[in-house]
Design a protein around this motif. Structure first.
Motif, PDB file in Angstrom:
ATOM      1  N   LEU A 306       0.848  -1.199   0.000  1.00 46.31           N
ATOM      2  CA  LEU A 306       0.000   0.000   0.000  1.00 46.31           C
ATOM      3  C   LEU A 306       0.880   1.244   0.000  1.00 46.31           C
ATOM      4  O   LEU A 306       1.898   1.308   0.695  1.00 46.31           O
ATOM      5  CB  LEU A 306      -0.913   0.030   1.230  1.00 46.31           C
ATOM      6  N   THR A 307       0.461   2.259  -0.765  1.00 49.71           N
ATOM      7  CA  THR A 307       1.154   3.538  -0.781  1.00 49.71           C
ATOM      8  C   THR A 307       0.140   4.673  -0.795  1.00 49.71           C
ATOM      9  O   THR A 307      -0.978   4.510  -1.295  1.00 49.71           O
ATOM     10  CB  THR A 307       2.075   3.675  -2.016  1.00 49.71           C
ATOM     11  N   ILE A 308       0.541   5.826  -0.242  1.00 46.97           N
ATOM     12  CA  ILE A 308      -0.300   7.026  -0.205  1.00 46.97           C
ATOM     13  C   ILE A 308       0.538   8.214  -0.669  1.00 46.97           C
ATOM     14  O   ILE A 308       1.697   8.368  -0.256  1.00 46.97           O
ATOM     15  CB  ILE A 308      -0.844   7.316   1.210  1.00 46.97           C
ATOM     16  N   LYS A 309      -0.067   9.049  -1.499  1.00 44.85           N
ATOM     17  CA  LYS A 309       0.540  10.313  -1.916  1.00 44.85           C
ATOM     18  C   LYS A 309      -0.475  11.425  -1.709  1.00 44.85           C
ATOM     19  O   LYS A 309      -1.591  11.351  -2.226  1.00 44.85           O
ATOM     20  CB  LYS A 309       0.972  10.257  -3.382  1.00 44.85           C
ATOM     21  N   CYS A 310      -0.083  12.437  -0.947  1.00 43.78           N
ATOM     22  CA  CYS A 310      -0.989  13.535  -0.606  1.00 43.78           C
ATOM     23  C   CYS A 310      -0.711  14.740  -1.489  1.00 43.78           C
ATOM     24  O   CYS A 310       0.421  14.971  -1.924  1.00 43.78           O
ATOM     25  CB  CYS A 310      -0.838  13.916   0.866  1.00 43.78           C
TER      26      CYS A 310
END
Length: 557
Positions: A306-310
């Motif tokens: 899982l990855t998140i970019k804001c």
């Protein structure tokens, strides 16, 4: 014995005094001219010049000289592998070295730091990576393996571990001797639950420098947020979420203020914490987060990534997962979600090496306001062979755009190139990576197209240059064999120390070093195949034959 007269002695003395001495013309040159001359020397000659005099030692260590050497060896060859950079048989003029006009690609942050960057040290660091030369240290952290297994993460020289016995602990990889543990905290002290941790993540937003935010998921479906204060060497719990009926949290990603979780029931949930987390309130408990979105899957199986970019306008998430095809074995899948700050799904795309036979992550029935994602299958090219499925389930999965790397128990890995732009999301054909002599238990993809993999026995640790394996036909052929990787050997071998070459002594030294390295690794084998790395070191979780667990650090600096 015949004695010489006085005149003969005087003539002999005068001849000695008149012996020709070469004139030192090099010392008469200015420092500026000497720097220009030194910039044309190969690195091995440059290091030898440092031993001639104090002045040359200072000039040969000049940062600008090593900056040019770093660019010519590590930046330009990488630029040559980028499509469209070459003009005929020559590189674009923008990739010729210039102290101010050169394009540095992902090494741009080193240039922005200005004088704070030690270019000689950076060169030595990359040189050691390319040769697999490093120093190996071990730190025992448990007498016996905990159940469930211990969780480990690496961030900026700090190792975070979590287990049901010792709780949450922080270790320093830069400590010299003694206990490298800097902080610890019992996980069940404030959580109102004795559940064991099942997933661990570190804040990737980069908003803080002295503090490290940590998120821990538990088997009972609960999760907690913790903060490591580096200055005070202390850990503090800042939030705890109640247990859930959706099963244990298998994977978690954290980029403050967003938190992404995947449960055992294949429920994907995105939370948002209050964004007010300044210097004055960082030691206070956080308010409960808001559940922005919840999606249900029927095909996303572990291992997961899982990855998140804001961004100021919203958040983008990526979910890479193993996928059973029922007719052709196991494959991989990838879904990208783009949401607004209020949790509205603006776009959902899904890709797989196959063109059919799977179902995308669909909206949870409990949240009717979320529409099902649109299908976006890549076209199948039957002209080129595709490694789309394997009979065995992947042992490890790592995704860092654009590289998706899956490891298997048959001594091989498969590399997928992901294309993600405004028009499409496509997973390219899989490319096999061979070189390990036993089952690959873990693999991790980092920045600049570099990956590290470890065998199940723990004695075969390799560094892969993924860009070299996908750039040209020749490189693709090399990627199938071990030449695309470098085996890490725990020995000290740097640029500074390069004595005169002696083939016999070099052969004996290499044999002795390799035997010593293998003997040192003989008592350690990997546990769960976890490993990670940063710019300076590789960290893996090892387990001795007696059952004790240790953090094994390979330092390339």
């Amino acid at each position: 014995m015949v004695k010489r007269d006085h005149e003969e002695l005087e003539d002999a003395g005068s001849n000695k005094r008149l012996r020709y001495t070469p004139r030192d013309r090099l010392s008469a040159l200015s420092d500026e001219l000497l720097l220009v001359l030194l910039s044309y020397l190969p690195v091995h000659d440059l290091t030898r010049c440092e031993q001639l005099s104090t002045r040359l030692r200072i000039l040969a260590s000049d940062s600008q000289v090593w900056k040019a050497a770093y660019y010519d060896r590590f930046v330009r060859p990488r630029a040559a592998r980028i499509p469209g950079v070459r003009e005929g048989n020559a590189l674009n003029n923008s990739f010729l070295y210039s102290s101010k006009l050169s394009k540095w690609l992902e090494d741009g942050p080193l240039v922005k730091r200005g004088g704070a960057t030690n270019w000689k040290r950076q060169y030595k660091l990359r040189h050691n990576w390319s040769r697999g030369s490093c120093k190996r240290t071990e730190t025992e952290i448990a007498q016996r393996p905990p159940i469930p297994p211990l969780l480990v993460r690496l961030h900026d020289g700090i190792i975070i571990t979590a287990d049901s016995t010792a709780g949450l602990r922080a270790w320093s990889t830069r400590s010299r001797g003694g206990d490298s543990r800097i902080a610890s905290l019992a996980l069940d002290m404030h959580s109102h639950s004795s559940s064991a941790p099942s997933s661990l993540a570190i804040d990737s937003s980069g908003t803080t420098t002295q503090d490290i935010r940590i998120s821990v998921g538990f088997i009972d479906g609960s999760f907690g947020l913790y903060c490591l204060d580096r200055r005070k060497s202390s850990l503090k719990r800042r939030y705890f979420h109640a247990p859930s009926t959706n099963g244990s949290i298998r994977a978690i990603a954290f980029s403050f203020p967003y938190l992404l979780t995947m449960t055992e029931a294949q429920l994907l949930s995105l939370y948002r914490f209050p964004a007010t987390d300044d210097e004055h309130s960082k030691h206070e408990d956080l308010d409960p987060p808001r559940l922005l979105s919840s999606l249900k899957s029927h095909t996303a199986w572990p291992p997961l990534s899982l990855t998140i970019k804001c961004s100021p306008t919203g958040v983008s998430t990526s979910i890479a997962y193993a996928m059973p095809t029922y007719t052709a074995g196991w494959s991989v899948g990838l879904q990208e979600l783009r949401l607004s700050t209020e949790g509205v799904i603006l776009e959902s795309r899904l890709a797989t090496p196959f063109s059919h036979g799977f179902k995308p992550l669909s909206a949870s029935e409990s949240r009717p306001g979320i529409s099902s994602p649109k299908r976006g299958y890549p076209s199948t090219d039957t002209a080129s062979p595709r490694f789309t499925s394997r009979s065995a389930k992947p042992t490890s999965l790592s995704y860092t755009h654009p590289y998706l790397l899956a490891a298997y128990s048959d001594n091989t890995m498969t590399l997928y190139m992901v294309t993600s732009n405004a028009r499409e999301l496509v997973i390219g054909p899989g490319k096999p990576l061979c070189g390990h002599t036993s089952s690959v238990s873990g693999a991790h993809v980092g920045d600049r197209g570099k990956a590290v993999s470890i065998s199940a026995g723990g004695n075969d640790l390799r560094v892969w240059e993924l860009e070299a394996g996908l750039s040209s036909n020749t490189s693709r052929r090399r990627a199938v064999w071990a030449e695309a990787s470098v085996m890490i050997r725990p020995e000290i071998q740097t640029v500074d120390e390069q004595p005169e070459s002696n083939p016999v002594q070099d052969c004996q030294h290499n044999i002795t070093s390799n035997l010593a390295a293998r003997a040192a690794q003989k008592d350690v084998m990997t546990s769960r195949g976890w490993l990670s790395f940063d710019e300076e070191q590789v960290v893996l979780l090892g387990e001795t034959n007696q059952g004790a667990q240790a953090l094994v650090v390979y330092n390339f600096a």
